[in-house]
Design a protein around this motif. Structure first.
Motif, PDB file in Angstrom:
ATOM      1  N   TRP A 138     -37.605  40.835  74.104  1.00 54.28           N
ATOM      2  CA  TRP A 138     -38.137  39.479  74.259  1.00 54.28           C
ATOM      3  C   TRP A 138     -37.600  38.529  73.186  1.00 54.28           C
ATOM      4  CZ3 TRP A 138     -42.034  38.075  77.897  1.00 54.28           C
ATOM      5  CH2 TRP A 138     -42.573  39.134  78.642  1.00 54.28           C
ATOM      6  N   VAL A 139     -37.333  37.301  73.613  1.00 55.74           N
ATOM      7  CA  VAL A 139     -37.120  36.187  72.702  1.00 55.74           C
ATOM      8  C   VAL A 139     -38.428  35.405  72.620  1.00 55.74           C
ATOM      9  CG1 VAL A 139     -36.044  33.902  72.487  1.00 55.74           C
ATOM     10  CG2 VAL A 139     -34.642  35.898  73.010  1.00 55.74           C
ATOM     11  N   ILE A 140     -38.853  35.088  71.409  1.00 58.02           N
ATOM     12  CA  ILE A 140     -40.025  34.223  71.227  1.00 58.02           C
ATOM     13  C   ILE A 140     -39.521  32.937  70.586  1.00 58.02           C
ATOM     14  CG2 ILE A 140     -42.360  34.025  70.321  1.00 58.02           C
ATOM     15  CD1 ILE A 140     -42.532  37.021  70.185  1.00 58.02           C
ATOM     16  N   LEU A 141     -39.380  31.920  71.417  1.00 56.83           N
ATOM     17  CA  LEU A 141     -38.710  30.681  71.018  1.00 56.83           C
ATOM     18  C   LEU A 141     -39.681  29.732  70.314  1.00 56.83           C
ATOM     19  CD1 LEU A 141     -35.721  29.945  71.572  1.00 56.83           C
ATOM     20  CD2 LEU A 141     -36.548  28.423  73.378  1.00 56.83           C
ATOM     21  N   LEU A 142     -39.260  29.198  69.185  1.00 60.76           N
ATOM     22  CA  LEU A 142     -40.081  28.212  68.496  1.00 60.76           C
ATOM     23  C   LEU A 142     -40.175  26.949  69.355  1.00 60.76           C
ATOM     24  CD1 LEU A 142     -38.654  28.482  64.861  1.00 60.76           C
ATOM     25  CD2 LEU A 142     -40.617  29.659  65.836  1.00 60.76           C
ATOM     26  N   TYR A 183     -43.113  31.807  73.835  1.00 59.27           N
ATOM     27  CA  TYR A 183     -42.979  30.603  73.016  1.00 59.27           C
ATOM     28  C   TYR A 183     -43.994  30.612  71.875  1.00 59.27           C
ATOM     29  CZ  TYR A 183     -40.124  28.813  76.821  1.00 59.27           C
ATOM     30  OH  TYR A 183     -39.141  28.661  77.769  1.00 59.27           O
ATOM     31  N   VAL A 184     -43.560  30.116  70.724  1.00 59.44           N
ATOM     32  CA  VAL A 184     -44.460  29.930  69.595  1.00 59.44           C
ATOM     33  C   VAL A 184     -45.112  28.564  69.721  1.00 59.44           C
ATOM     34  CG1 VAL A 184     -44.666  29.703  67.083  1.00 59.44           C
ATOM     35  CG2 VAL A 184     -43.083  31.387  68.062  1.00 59.44           C
ATOM     36  N   VAL A 185     -46.442  28.552  69.726  1.00 56.88           N
ATOM     37  CA  VAL A 185     -47.204  27.307  69.800  1.00 56.88           C
ATOM     38  C   VAL A 185     -48.343  27.402  68.791  1.00 56.88           C
ATOM     39  CG1 VAL A 185     -48.524  25.737  71.260  1.00 56.88           C
ATOM     40  CG2 VAL A 185     -46.657  27.070  72.253  1.00 56.88           C
ATOM     41  N   GLY A 186     -48.376  26.498  67.828  1.00 53.69           N
ATOM     42  CA  GLY A 186     -49.368  26.566  66.763  1.00 53.69           C
ATOM     43  C   GLY A 186     -50.777  26.284  67.237  1.00 53.69           C
ATOM     44  N   ALA A 187     -51.735  27.044  66.721  1.00 54.86           N
ATOM     45  CA  ALA A 187     -53.133  26.903  67.133  1.00 54.86           C
ATOM     46  C   ALA A 187     -53.746  25.592  66.688  1.00 54.86           C
ATOM     47  CB  ALA A 187     -53.947  28.069  66.579  1.00 54.86           C
ATOM     48  N   THR A 188     -53.242  25.016  65.603  1.00 55.58           N
ATOM     49  CA  THR A 188     -53.856  23.792  65.077  1.00 55.58           C
ATOM     50  C   THR A 188     -53.507  22.579  65.919  1.00 55.58           C
ATOM     51  OG1 THR A 188     -51.991  23.513  63.557  1.00 55.58           O
ATOM     52  CG2 THR A 188     -53.920  24.664  62.719  1.00 55.58           C
ATOM     53  N   ARG A 189     -52.722  22.764  66.974  1.00 50.53           N
ATOM     54  CA  ARG A 189     -52.343  21.655  67.849  1.00 50.53           C
ATOM     55  C   ARG A 189     -53.397  21.343  68.909  1.00 50.53           C
ATOM     56  NH1 ARG A 189     -48.635  18.292  65.780  1.00 50.53           N
ATOM     57  NH2 ARG A 189     -46.892  19.433  64.868  1.00 50.53           N
ATOM     58  N   GLY A 190     -54.364  22.236  69.074  1.00 49.51           N
ATOM     59  CA  GLY A 190     -55.464  21.961  69.998  1.00 49.51           C
ATOM     60  C   GLY A 190     -55.017  21.634  71.410  1.00 49.51           C
ATOM     61  N   GLU A 191     -55.275  20.405  71.833  1.00 49.78           N
ATOM     62  CA  GLU A 191     -55.024  20.023  73.220  1.00 49.78           C
ATOM     63  C   GLU A 191     -53.539  20.003  73.566  1.00 49.78           C
ATOM     64  OE1 GLU A 191     -57.075  16.542  74.500  1.00 49.78           O
ATOM     65  OE2 GLU A 191     -59.024  17.237  73.771  1.00 49.78           O
ATOM     66  N   LEU A 199     -46.088  23.016  81.364  1.00 46.45           N
ATOM     67  CA  LEU A 199     -44.645  23.227  81.485  1.00 46.45           C
ATOM     68  C   LEU A 199     -44.275  24.699  81.642  1.00 46.45           C
ATOM     69  CD1 LEU A 199     -43.524  20.676  78.741  1.00 46.45           C
ATOM     70  CD2 LEU A 199     -43.282  20.415  81.213  1.00 46.45           C
ATOM     71  N   VAL A 200     -45.040  25.581  80.997  1.00 46.24           N
ATOM     72  CA  VAL A 200     -44.759  27.026  81.085  1.00 46.24           C
ATOM     73  C   VAL A 200     -46.061  27.755  81.425  1.00 46.24           C
ATOM     74  CG1 VAL A 200     -42.687  27.104  79.650  1.00 46.24           C
ATOM     75  CG2 VAL A 200     -44.916  27.115  78.537  1.00 46.24           C
ATOM     76  N   PRO A 201     -46.508  27.640  82.665  1.00 46.52           N
ATOM     77  CA  PRO A 201     -47.822  28.194  83.030  1.00 46.52           C
ATOM     78  C   PRO A 201     -47.913  29.707  82.972  1.00 46.52           C
ATOM     79  CG  PRO A 201     -46.643  27.432  84.973  1.00 46.52           C
ATOM     80  CD  PRO A 201     -45.867  26.935  83.789  1.00 46.52           C
ATOM     81  N   ASP A 202     -46.779  30.403  83.124  1.00 47.37           N
ATOM     82  CA  ASP A 202     -46.834  31.855  83.263  1.00 47.37           C
ATOM     83  C   ASP A 202     -46.245  32.626  82.088  1.00 47.37           C
ATOM     84  OD1 ASP A 202     -47.965  31.593  85.873  1.00 47.37           O
ATOM     85  OD2 ASP A 202     -45.962  31.212  86.681  1.00 47.37           O
ATOM     86  N   HIS A 203     -45.686  31.932  81.114  1.00 50.93           N
ATOM     87  CA  HIS A 203     -45.105  32.601  79.953  1.00 50.93           C
ATOM     88  C   HIS A 203     -46.189  32.966  78.943  1.00 50.93           C
ATOM     89  CE1 HIS A 203     -41.457  30.766  81.588  1.00 50.93           C
ATOM     90  NE2 HIS A 203     -40.748  31.527  80.791  1.00 50.93           N
ATOM     91  N   PHE A 204     -45.934  34.050  78.199  1.00 49.56           N
ATOM     92  CA  PHE A 204     -46.790  34.364  77.062  1.00 49.56           C
ATOM     93  C   PHE A 204     -46.526  33.372  75.935  1.00 49.56           C
ATOM     94  CE2 PHE A 204     -48.112  38.469  78.708  1.00 49.56           C
ATOM     95  CZ  PHE A 204     -49.283  38.717  78.017  1.00 49.56           C
ATOM     96  N   LEU A 205     -47.585  33.034  75.205  1.00 50.81           N
ATOM     97  CA  LEU A 205     -47.489  32.189  74.020  1.00 50.81           C
ATOM     98  C   LEU A 205     -47.908  33.006  72.803  1.00 50.81           C
ATOM     99  CD1 LEU A 205     -49.259  28.939  75.332  1.00 50.81           C
ATOM    100  CD2 LEU A 205     -46.838  29.578  75.550  1.00 50.81           C
TER     101      LEU A 205
END
Length: 272
Positions: A138-142, A183-191, A199-205
């Motif tokens: 797996w690639v986990i893209l920032l 994809y990397v998505v920070g938790a502090t981003r909230g909404e 945009l990516v409904p089925d990918h793991f975050l």
């Protein structure tokens, strides 16, 4: 490891916890310094006390590379110690092109046998494609990170009023699939996580920032969970440095259990 296999572990443990193995020799309990390999001993204790709650572990390469060749030996021993059904992430944030990128992929996927690696997308498809050539990896893209400097570039809007992180998500979907790209998505981003999910409904975050950095697990689940969970939430400092004494393993387990119990509640709400 397939997405279904990851989801099976999530269901088995009622948890989507990823533990960050970021051992700082200056912060690990002092009584471990008498050990032949203090960091490996530290990692073993953390793993032993959190393996029932964690579905993934994420060593940050900087903490091992900073120790030179001995640090890489410690990393190798740590990976060997982890159970084979555990998802392993190299938090390396590589991002070069061509043969260099391909050799990075060989190093982490073949030599070290990680399941996944974090990759920076700034140089485009040339820097990501070589990692996607390895079956079962797996690639986990920032994408949208939680650090203060993320505002410097990631939210700049283009002529279509689309932030850069959204452009990264849309473009990169064509490079990989839901079976080899997260994809990397920070938790502090909230909404903002909700915008990512559109945009990516089925990918793991992979979501860092819960706990010590102030992110809300409830918000992450509300905006980010899909019908196969689709989340790996990372906690590093909040777990591994829960205590600096001889009870650090038990303290780590206590924190891991608290997170796992909260995750079980969210799974019951959004992912039945």
């Amino acid at each position: 490891m397939t997405s279904q296999e990851i989801f099976a572990q999530i269901q088995k443990k009622s948890s989507f916890l990823c533990v960050g193995l970021d051992p700082d020799i200056q912060r690990i309990p002092k009584h471990l310094l008498k050990e032949e390999d203090p960091v490996f001993t530290f990692n073993k204790v953390i793993i032993d006390h959190t393996i029932d709650q964690a579905v993934a572990y994420k060593p940050n390469l900087a903490f091992y590379e900073a120790m030179g060749p001995a640090g890489l030996e410690t990393l190798a021993k740590t990976l060997e110690y982890l159970p084979k059904d555990t998802f392993t992430i190299a938090d390396a944030k590589r991002g070069d092109i061509g043969n260099t990128s391909r050799l990075y992929a060989k190093a982490f996927f073949e030599q070290m046998n990680f399941d996944a690696i974090t990759v920076a997308p700034y140089m485009g498809e040339d820097s990501v494609g070589p990692f996607l050539e390895f079956d079962g990896k797996w690639v986990i893209l920032l994408a949208l990170t939680s650090n203060q400097g993320s505002k410097d570039f990631q939210v700049i809007k283009n002529q279509s009023n689309q932030p850069l992180y959204a452009s990264v998500l849309e473009k990169s979907k064509a490079w990989g699939t839901t079976e080899n790209m997260m994809y990397v998505v920070g938790a502090t981003r909230g909404e903002s996580i909700a915008e990512v999910r559109k945009l990516v409904p089925d990918h793991f975050l992979l979501v860092p920032g819960v706990g010590a950095q102030g992110g809300s697990l409830e918000e992450v689940a509300k905006f980010g969970m899909n019908n196969q969970c689709g989340l790996l939430v990372n906690s590093s400092r909040g777990i591994i440095y829960a205590s600096s004494g001889e009870d650090f393993g038990k303290a780590a387990k206590k924190e891991a259990i608290l997170l796992q119990e909260a995750m079980a509640q969210q799974l019951n709400i959004y992912c039945k």
